[in-house]
Design an enzyme around this catalytic site. Structure first.
Site, PDB file in Angstrom:
ATOM      1  N   GLU A  86      16.178  88.574  35.350  1.00 30.30           N
ATOM      2  CA  GLU A  86      17.019  89.495  34.588  1.00 30.30           C
ATOM      3  C   GLU A  86      17.575  90.634  35.446  1.00 30.30           C
ATOM      4  O   GLU A  86      18.692  91.094  35.218  1.00 30.30           O
ATOM      5  CB  GLU A  86      16.233  90.065  33.403  1.00 30.30           C
ATOM      6  CG  GLU A  86      15.952  89.071  32.289  1.00 30.30           C
ATOM      7  CD  GLU A  86      14.820  88.107  32.616  1.00 30.30           C
ATOM      8  OE1 GLU A  86      14.058  88.373  33.589  1.00 30.30           O
ATOM      9  OE2 GLU A  86      14.687  87.089  31.905  1.00 30.30           O
ATOM     10  N   PHE A 111      13.745  91.269  27.365  1.00 26.75           N
ATOM     11  CA  PHE A 111      13.891  91.153  28.808  1.00 26.75           C
ATOM     12  C   PHE A 111      14.913  92.153  29.347  1.00 26.75           C
ATOM     13  O   PHE A 111      14.742  92.685  30.445  1.00 26.75           O
ATOM     14  CB  PHE A 111      14.283  89.722  29.187  1.00 26.75           C
ATOM     15  CG  PHE A 111      13.296  88.680  28.733  1.00 26.75           C
ATOM     16  CD1 PHE A 111      11.955  88.996  28.576  1.00 26.75           C
ATOM     17  CD2 PHE A 111      13.703  87.390  28.462  1.00 26.75           C
ATOM     18  CE1 PHE A 111      11.037  88.053  28.157  1.00 26.75           C
ATOM     19  CE2 PHE A 111      12.791  86.432  28.042  1.00 26.75           C
ATOM     20  CZ  PHE A 111      11.456  86.754  27.896  1.00 26.75           C
ATOM     21  N   ARG A 194      22.017  84.783  16.378  1.00 21.83           N
ATOM     22  CA  ARG A 194      22.507  83.527  16.939  1.00 21.83           C
ATOM     23  C   ARG A 194      22.222  82.357  15.999  1.00 21.83           C
ATOM     24  O   ARG A 194      21.556  82.509  14.979  1.00 21.83           O
ATOM     25  CB  ARG A 194      21.841  83.265  18.288  1.00 21.83           C
ATOM     26  CG  ARG A 194      20.334  83.114  18.205  1.00 21.83           C
ATOM     27  CD  ARG A 194      19.769  82.427  19.440  1.00 21.83           C
ATOM     28  NE  ARG A 194      20.291  81.084  19.592  1.00 21.83           N
ATOM     29  CZ  ARG A 194      19.756  80.005  19.019  1.00 21.83           C
ATOM     30  NH1 ARG A 194      18.693  80.113  18.227  1.00 21.83           N
ATOM     31  NH2 ARG A 194      20.295  78.806  19.203  1.00 21.83           N
TER      32      ARG A 194
END
Length: 343
Positions: A86, A111, A194
């Site tokens: 990340e 993250f 999502r």
């Protein structure tokens, strides 16, 4: 680690019993009766990228789980798979932004906020670069426990200068926030819904249009004003229907942009007076919408009856999502119960 701390670490957690059962670890957020739209973020990004060659997409091995795989399939030459790194993801996005691109960097919210914060702060926010950070699994939208539950991401990024924060309610918000993010000249952190995302706002307000930095009244009401963001606007609207059967009239003010906060609209709605004011968010009660609204009201000498609905200041349990929402007060029945108890 001391012996006492080891005992605490490995002793069984005491979980309150709740009467909700499901075998699914991660369940759909769609409330019963709502239509859904598949991958509104990915589809909107592809449509916009066809018109703007500056848009590129990056992911830290999570394209499939942030709906960026749709962009990768449509425009493979403008997609960068950075692997499970990340910090590298954010640094690369910053470099692309310096070269004139508009990068959309996707990963999980935990993250971005925990692993990559310093890179976002130094490489992106301090330089005020147009990097768009879009993160799945915000708040309590997964059952996989503290390692994946980003219950404090808004608090982390609210304190970061130059960073705009978006917490969309539904598929309409998600699709319409994408062009608004591109038009905004600085960095943006957006929570992402999502997969099959419910379509909620247009049912109550057919002419609804997402506006960066603007709050909008979705439902009028004389008894209670719920100031909500993200999926809790959907919960608040459903709870309002439940409470209406008991003669309680609930207004819902949707706040999709946490920073900058639409203080003027919030104060105008609260100043109408006489109503219980409640904030509702899929985030810790520490550092999120509730505290931002409370601070705004007190600084402007507004002191209504006030309550906050949100997640506790704690690491949450793992389990089936409906069970967790019931346990931590995010379900429709719990929202309605809490509001009614405050009246």
């Amino acid at each position: 680690m001391t012996l006492a701390s080891m005992v605490r670490k490995y002793e069984p957690r005491r979980v309150p019993e709740v009467k909700v059962a499901t075998t699914a670890m991660i369940a759909s957020l769609a409330a019963e009766g709502y239509d859904t739209v598949t991958a509104p973020f990915g589809a909107a990004l592809v449509d916009l990228a066809k018109q703007d060659d500056r848009i590129v997409g990056l992911s830290a091995d999570l394209a499939k789980y942030t709906d960026l795989h749709i962009f990768a399939q449509a425009m493979p030459d403008r997609f960068y798979q950075m692997g499970m790194a990340e910090q590298v993801l954010m640094s690369a996005a910053a470099g692309l932004a310096r070269e004139g691109f508009i990068p959309f960097a996707t990963t999980y919210a935990v993250f971005a906020s925990r692993r990559a914060y310093d890179f976002i702060a130094m490489a992106i926010a301090e330089e005020n670069l147009p990097v768009k950070i879009v993160c799945a699994l915000p708040g309590l939208t997964t059952g996989y426990g503290p390692s994946h539950q980003a219950t404090e991401d808004l608090a982390i990024f609210r304190g970061l200068p130059n960073m705009t924060l978006i917490d969309p309610c539904d598929a309409t918000d998600v699709a319409q926030m994408v062009p608004a993010m591109v038009a905004h000249p600085g960095p943006v952190y957006a929570r992402l819904l999502r997969g099959k995302v419910p379509s909620v706002l247009n049912r109550y307000k057919p002419d609804y249009q997402f506006q960066l930095g603007r709050a909008q009244t979705i439902r009028a009401g004389r008894d209670v004003l719920v100031i909500s963001t993200g999926i809790m606007t959907m919960r608040a609207l459903d709870a309002a229907e439940v409470l209406a059967k008991d003669g309680v009239d609930v207004a819902v003010l949707h706040v999709p942009t946490i920073k900058p906060l639409d203080r003027e609209t919030i104060m105008a709605e609260v100043a109408r007076g006489g109503r219980l004011v409640v904030t509702a968010e899929n985030h810790s009660v520490v550092g999120g919408l509730g505290e931002a609204v409370a601070g705004t009201l007190l600084q402007n000498r507004l002191a209504p009856r006030f309550g906050m609905i949100g997640l506790p200041d704690a690491f949450l349990e793992a389990g089936a999502l409906p069970t967790l929402h019931e346990m931590y007060g995010l379900s429709v029945s719990k929202v309605a119960e809490k509001i009614k108890g405050w009246l």
